[in-house]
Design an enzyme around this catalytic site. Structure first.
Site, PDB file in Angstrom:
ATOM      1  N   ASN A 205     -68.548  67.123 -42.646  1.00  0.00           N
ATOM      2  CA  ASN A 205     -67.181  67.186 -42.125  1.00  0.00           C
ATOM      3  C   ASN A 205     -66.160  66.487 -43.020  1.00  0.00           C
ATOM      4  OD1 ASN A 205     -68.157  68.671 -40.062  1.00  0.00           O
ATOM      5  ND2 ASN A 205     -67.869  67.128 -38.464  1.00  0.00           N
TER       6      ASN A 205
ATOM      7  N   ARG B  80     -65.884  78.249 -39.026  1.00  0.00           N
ATOM      8  CA  ARG B  80     -64.675  77.649 -38.485  1.00  0.00           C
ATOM      9  C   ARG B  80     -63.880  76.917 -39.588  1.00  0.00           C
ATOM     10  NH1 ARG B  80     -61.019  76.911 -34.242  1.00  0.00           N
ATOM     11  NH2 ARG B  80     -60.239  74.815 -34.353  1.00  0.00           N
TER      12      ARG B  80
ATOM     13  N   PRO C  12     -59.273  77.281 -30.305  1.00  0.00           N
ATOM     14  CA  PRO C  12     -58.074  77.947 -30.808  1.00  0.00           C
ATOM     15  C   PRO C  12     -57.506  77.218 -32.031  1.00  0.00           C
ATOM     16  CG  PRO C  12     -57.563  76.723 -28.812  1.00  0.00           C
ATOM     17  CD  PRO C  12     -59.034  76.560 -29.051  1.00  0.00           C
ATOM     18  N   ILE C  13     -56.487  77.822 -32.656  1.00  0.00           N
ATOM     19  CA  ILE C  13     -55.882  77.180 -33.839  1.00  0.00           C
ATOM     20  C   ILE C  13     -54.378  76.970 -33.631  1.00  0.00           C
ATOM     21  CG2 ILE C  13     -57.593  77.911 -35.543  1.00  0.00           C
ATOM     22  CD1 ILE C  13     -55.668  80.216 -36.285  1.00  0.00           C
TER      23      ILE C  13
ATOM     24  N   ARG D  11     -76.730  74.619 -41.273  1.00  0.00           N
ATOM     25  CA  ARG D  11     -75.285  74.486 -41.539  1.00  0.00           C
ATOM     26  C   ARG D  11     -74.887  73.030 -41.721  1.00  0.00           C
ATOM     27  NH1 ARG D  11     -71.873  78.314 -37.675  1.00  0.00           N
ATOM     28  NH2 ARG D  11     -70.320  77.297 -38.949  1.00  0.00           N
TER      29      ARG D  11
HETATM   30  C1  UD1 Z   1     -64.121  68.954 -36.090  1.00  0.00           C
HETATM   31  C2  UD1 Z   1     -65.526  68.886 -36.639  1.00  0.00           C
HETATM   32  C3  UD1 Z   1     -66.534  69.142 -35.531  1.00  0.00           C
HETATM   33  C4  UD1 Z   1     -66.292  68.186 -34.355  1.00  0.00           C
HETATM   34  C5  UD1 Z   1     -64.831  68.219 -33.918  1.00  0.00           C
HETATM   35  C6  UD1 Z   1     -64.505  67.178 -32.867  1.00  0.00           C
HETATM   36  C7  UD1 Z   1     -65.274  69.595 -38.925  1.00  0.00           C
HETATM   37  C8  UD1 Z   1     -65.579  70.606 -39.953  1.00  0.00           C
HETATM   38  N1  UD1 Z   1     -65.679  69.873 -37.675  1.00  0.00           N
HETATM   39  O1  UD1 Z   1     -63.939  70.277 -35.596  1.00  0.00           O
HETATM   40  O2  UD1 Z   1     -67.850  68.944 -36.055  1.00  0.00           O
HETATM   41  O3  UD1 Z   1     -67.096  68.568 -33.269  1.00  0.00           O
HETATM   42  O4  UD1 Z   1     -63.966  67.995 -35.042  1.00  0.00           O
HETATM   43  O5  UD1 Z   1     -64.824  65.913 -33.319  1.00  0.00           O
HETATM   44  O6  UD1 Z   1     -64.735  68.556 -39.224  1.00  0.00           O
HETATM   45  N2  UD1 Z   1     -58.066  72.570 -30.351  1.00  0.00           N
HETATM   46  C9  UD1 Z   1     -57.019  73.307 -29.839  1.00  0.00           C
HETATM   47  N3  UD1 Z   1     -56.128  73.860 -30.716  1.00  0.00           N
HETATM   48  C10 UD1 Z   1     -56.220  73.693 -32.064  1.00  0.00           C
HETATM   49  C11 UD1 Z   1     -57.302  72.915 -32.580  1.00  0.00           C
HETATM   50  C12 UD1 Z   1     -58.203  72.364 -31.684  1.00  0.00           C
HETATM   51  O7  UD1 Z   1     -56.904  73.484 -28.629  1.00  0.00           O
HETATM   52  O8  UD1 Z   1     -55.384  74.217 -32.815  1.00  0.00           O
HETATM   53  C13 UD1 Z   1     -59.065  71.991 -29.417  1.00  0.00           C
HETATM   54  C14 UD1 Z   1     -60.459  72.570 -29.652  1.00  0.00           C
HETATM   55  O9  UD1 Z   1     -60.631  73.788 -28.984  1.00  0.00           O
HETATM   56  C15 UD1 Z   1     -61.333  71.481 -29.088  1.00  0.00           C
HETATM   57  C16 UD1 Z   1     -60.558  70.209 -29.432  1.00  0.00           C
HETATM   58  O10 UD1 Z   1     -59.221  70.613 -29.681  1.00  0.00           O
HETATM   59  O11 UD1 Z   1     -61.444  71.600 -27.697  1.00  0.00           O
HETATM   60  C17 UD1 Z   1     -61.094  69.459 -30.631  1.00  0.00           C
HETATM   61  O12 UD1 Z   1     -61.038  70.287 -31.768  1.00  0.00           O
HETATM   62  P1  UD1 Z   1     -60.815  69.727 -33.250  1.00  0.00           P
HETATM   63  O13 UD1 Z   1     -60.639  68.252 -33.189  1.00  0.00           O
HETATM   64  O14 UD1 Z   1     -59.751  70.543 -33.892  1.00  0.00           O
HETATM   65  O15 UD1 Z   1     -62.202  70.056 -33.902  1.00  0.00           O
HETATM   66  P2  UD1 Z   1     -62.479  70.820 -35.258  1.00  0.00           P
HETATM   67  O16 UD1 Z   1     -61.540  70.349 -36.309  1.00  0.00           O
HETATM   68  O17 UD1 Z   1     -62.622  72.269 -35.009  1.00  0.00           O
END
Ligand code: UD1
Length: 415
Positions: A23, A91, A121-122, A394
Site C-alpha cells: 500500500n 483498484r 466509490p471514487i 496480490r
Molecule cells: C486503502 C488500502 C486498503 C485499505 C483501505 C482502508 C491501498 C492500495 N489500499 O484502500 O488496503 O483497506 O485503504 O484502510 O492503499 N470511499 C468513498 N469514496 C471515495 C473513496 C473511498 O466512499 O471516493 C469509501 C470506501 O468505499 C470505503 C472507505 O471510504 O468504505 C475507505 O476507503 P479508502 O480509505 O479510500 O480505501 P482505499 O484507498 O480504497
C-alpha cells in the site's frame, strides 16, 4: 488456478521479514509519472505491483526490473488514457489519475476494479480533483477529466486513503497552495510524501489530518525504499499467535502497528519490541471483548479477518465491528464451515471461541480473507485447501514459502 494445501497443527517459530509495503509501493509507483528524471524503487514481488508496472509501460514509461528494484523513467510517457482491462482488475489503478492529470492536463479511465469488499466509490477522489480545477465527464463507461491544476482548500467528507494520496500527487505540481483537511493519516501517506519530497515536492503535515502542499514547477528523480508492510507483518505475527508459536518479524515497525499489537496482548500474547516485533503466543489465546475497525490510528480493516480468525479458537467470546468497508465478512461463512461459531448482525460479527477448527476446502474471495483462511488452516485439525490463492498473491509475496520457513506444513498446488 492455485491453491494452498495446509496440514494444521505445526507451531510456527523463527525469524522472518515483512518486505516493502504494497500500500506504499502502489501509490509511489503512480507518483513516478511525475518525475522528470529516472527513479529507482524497491518493490515487493506481488501481482498488484506487476500490474502497476504494466500500466506504467503502457503509458509510455521506461521500466526495467532487477531483483527487488525497478528503474522507472517517466520522461517518455505519452499516454493519458488508462488501459481499460488493467484498471478493471485493480483498484489501485485510480492512483494514476492525479499524476496523469498533473502531467498532461487530461486523463481518461474506467472505474477501477479490485477485491470485492464493498462498493468502493471514487466520489471523494473526483470531488477533490474538481476543487483543484478539473472538469469530470462520463461517456460510455469511460470517465474523462481535464483542466490545469491550481491549489485549493479541500475538505474530505471521510479520510479516504486513496483520495488523500491522489490529491497529494495532483497538488505537488499544481499552481499555488493546496490544503487537504480531514486527510487520512495512514503511515503509507507519510511514506508517499517522503518519496515526493525526495523528488523535490513541498509538503507539510503528511500523516496528520491537515496536509499542506506548495506546488512546484517540476520534480526530479532518486532512489527510494518504501516502508515495511505493517499488514504482512501483522499477518505473520497472527500466524505465530494462532499456532502457539514464537516469531520475530525483523523489519516490522511497532509504531505503525499499535492497535494490532494491543489486540495481540489482550489475547494473552507477549509482544517484544526491539529490532522488529516478536510475538510469543500463550498455550491458548484469550478472546478480546471488542474489535472495531477505524481509519488509522484505529484498528486497520486489513487486519480484521486475521484477528477474527484468532478469536475463532480463543477462550471466550468477542465482537468484531467493521466500520470501513460494508462487505467484509464474506469469508466468515468459510470459517463456519471449518467449525467456527460466528453470528453476523449487520456490521458486527459475534464470535465464540471453539476448542479447534477442522480442515476443509475453503474459497478465498479477497486478499485479506485469503490470509485469514490460511491462518485457520495452520491451526485446524487435518488438511485445509485454500482455493483462490491468486487473491493472496496480490498482497503477500510467496506467503507459503515464508510460512513453511517458520515451520508450517503448507504447499502450493497449481492446475
Ligand atoms: C486503502 C488500502 C486498503 C485499505 C483501505 C482502508 C491501498 C492500495 N489500499 O484502500 O488496503 O483497506 O485503504 O484502510 O492503499 N470511499 C468513498 N469514496 C471515495 C473513496 C473511498 O466512499 O471516493 C469509501 C470506501 O468505499 C470505503 C472507505 O471510504 O468504505 C475507505 O476507503 P479508502 O480509505 O479510500 O480505501 P482505499 O484507498 O480504497
Amino acid at each position: 488456478m492455485a491453491r494452498f494445501c495446509i496440514t494444521g497443527g505445526k507451531r510456527l517459530c523463527g525469524q522472518t521479514q515483512a518486505g516493502a509495503a504494497k500500500n506504499a509501493a502502489l501509490p509511489i509507483l503512480a507518483a513516478c509519472m511525475l518525475a522528470t528524471q529516472p527513479v529507482r524503487v524497491r518493490l515487493p514481488d506481488l501481482s498488484d505491483v506487476r500490474n502497476m508496472l504494466k500500466i506504467l509501460r503502457l503509458l509510455g514509461c521506461g521500466v526495467s526490473v532487477q531483483g527487488d528494484w525497478a528503474d522507472i523513467d517517466a520522461q517518455s510517457a505519452c499516454c493519458w488514457r488508462m488501459p481499460a482491462d488493467l484498471s478493471g482488475k485493480m483498484r489501485s489503478s485510480i492512483f494514476m489519475l492525479g499524476p496523469i492529470l498533473a502531467r498532461f492536463g487530461k486523463a481518461e479511465f474506467t472505474y477501477p476494479g479490485g477485491c470485492e469488499i464493498g462498493l468502493r466509490p471514487i466520489d471523494l477522489h473526483l470531488s477533490g480533483l474538481r476543487a483543484l480545477g478539473v472538469t469530470v465527464r462520463e461517456t460510455g463507461g469511460r470517465i474523462l477529466c481535464a483542466g490545469s491544476l491550481h491549489g485549493a482548500r479541500v475538505h474530505l467528507d471521510y479520510p479516504s486513503v486513496g483520495a488523500t494520496e491522489n490529491l497529494l500527487m495532483a497538488a505537488v505540481l499544481a499552481q499555488g497552495e493546496t490544503v487537504i483537511d480531514n486527510a487520512a493519516m495512514e503511515p503509507e501517506i507519510e511514506d508517499l510524501a517522503a518519496f515526493l519530497q525526495m523528488l523535490g515536492a513541498k509538503i507539510q503535515g503528511a500523516g496528520t489530518a491537515r496536509v499542506t502542499i506548495q506546488g512546484v514547477e517540476t520534480l526530479g528523480g532518486g532512489s527510494y525504499e518504501p516502508m515495511p508492510d505493517r499488514i504482512v507483518a501483522g499477518t505473520l505475527l497472527a500466524a505465530a499467535a494462532i499456532t502457539g508459536g514464537d516469531v520475530l518479524v525483523r523489519d516490522a515497525r511497532a509504531q505503525d502497528m499499535a492497535a494490532v499489537l494491543s489486540k495481540f496482548e489482550q489475547m494473552g500474547c507477549t509482544v517484544e519490541i526491539g529490532q522488529g516485533v516478536r510475538l510469543i503466543a500463550p498455550r491458548r489465546l484469550q478472546a478480546f471483548r471488542t474489535l472495531d475497525t477505524r481509519p488509522y490510528p484505529g484498528f486497520p480493516t486489513d487486519m480484521q479477518a486475521q484477528l477474527l480468525t484468532l478469536a475463532c479458537v480463543a477462550e471466550g467470546a468477542g465482537a468484531v465491528t467493521e466500520n470501513v468497508f460494508e462487505n467484509r465478512f464474506g469469508y466468515t461463512a468459510e470459517l463456519s464451515g471449518m467449525g467456527a461459531d460466528i453470528q453476523i448482525h449487520g456490521r458486527t460479527a459475534f464470535v465464540r471461541g471453539v476448542a479447534h477448527l477442522t480442515g476443509a476446502r475453503v474459497y478465498a474471495r479477497d486478499l485479506r480473507a485469503g490470509a485469514a483462511l490460511t491462518l485457520a488452516g495452520l491451526c485446524a485439525r487435518g488438511e485445509t485447501i485454500v482455493e483462490g490463492v491468486s487473491f493472496i498473491d496480490r498482497g503477500y509475496a510467496a506467503l507459503e514459502t515464508t510460512l513453511a520457513a517458520l515451520g508450517a506444513c503448507i504447499r502450493r498446488e497449481t492446475d
